[in-house]
Design a protein around this motif. Structure first.
Motif, PDB file in Angstrom:
ATOM      1  N   SER A  34      71.907 166.643  41.530  1.00 57.93           N
ATOM      2  CA  SER A  34      72.155 165.313  42.101  1.00 57.93           C
ATOM      3  C   SER A  34      73.519 164.839  41.604  1.00 57.93           C
ATOM      4  O   SER A  34      74.060 165.362  40.628  1.00 57.93           O
ATOM      5  CB  SER A  34      71.062 164.334  41.663  1.00 57.93           C
ATOM      6  N   ASP A  35      74.079 163.837  42.277  1.00 54.74           N
ATOM      7  CA  ASP A  35      75.402 163.343  41.891  1.00 54.74           C
ATOM      8  C   ASP A  35      75.433 162.888  40.437  1.00 54.74           C
ATOM      9  O   ASP A  35      76.360 163.211  39.698  1.00 54.74           O
ATOM     10  CB  ASP A  35      75.832 162.188  42.797  1.00 54.74           C
ATOM     11  N   SER A  36      74.424 162.133  40.004  1.00 57.66           N
ATOM     12  CA  SER A  36      74.424 161.626  38.626  1.00 57.66           C
ATOM     13  C   SER A  36      74.256 162.764  37.623  1.00 57.66           C
ATOM     14  O   SER A  36      74.907 162.773  36.571  1.00 57.66           O
ATOM     15  CB  SER A  36      73.335 160.570  38.433  1.00 57.66           C
ATOM     16  N   SER A  37      73.407 163.748  37.938  1.00 57.51           N
ATOM     17  CA  SER A  37      73.228 164.892  37.043  1.00 57.51           C
ATOM     18  C   SER A  37      74.500 165.722  36.954  1.00 57.51           C
ATOM     19  O   SER A  37      74.883 166.183  35.877  1.00 57.51           O
ATOM     20  CB  SER A  37      72.072 165.778  37.507  1.00 57.51           C
TER      21      SER A  37
END
Length: 129
Positions: free
Chosen positions: A109-112
């Motif tokens: 994911s973008d945050s990960s």
């Protein structure tokens, strides 16, 4: 002017590769999948170089080019666990092999992915700390 253009190209850094950093102080463990698709217990590897895109390691394991691995990498201050990487190059080195691994951050994911990139940046700037 053509001669000058060629000379400038030779002295310019190759933009295809990120800046490499010594990775020897880092602890690296890798897991391979067994024939049932389950992750096997981790094996230790010697880290040689690290970039934001990947890692080169020395290992006695025989790993196929294109094979995906589960990587844990870090030092006493920063670490990444369960990072997927693909083997992009394999070079025999005595009885061992040097493997160039490419981190697969796009599946996160973008945050990960942003968190993983931030930890990688910290590992690059202070690999011994």
């Amino acid at each position: 002017s053509r001669q000058r253009h060629r000379k400038d190209n030779l002295s310019a850094p190759d933009r295809r590769f990120s800046q490499r950093h010594d990775a020897a102080p880092l602890k690296v463990e890798l897991c391979q999948r067994n024939w049932l698709g389950q992750w096997q217990p981790p094996h230790h590897a010697i880290a040689l170089e690290i970039t934001l895109d990947g890692l080169s390691i020395l290992s006695p394991l025989k790993i196929r080019r294109g094979q995906r691995l589960l990587i844990a990498i870090g030092n006493r201050h920063h670490s990444l666990q369960q990072l997927t990487a693909a083997v992009v190059q394999q070079t025999p080195q005595g009885r061992d092999f040097i493997y160039k691994l490419h981190f697969e951050l796009d599946s996160l994911s973008d945050s990960s992915r942003q968190s993983a990139e931030a930890v990688l940046q910290r590992l690059l700037t202070s690999p011994a700390g």
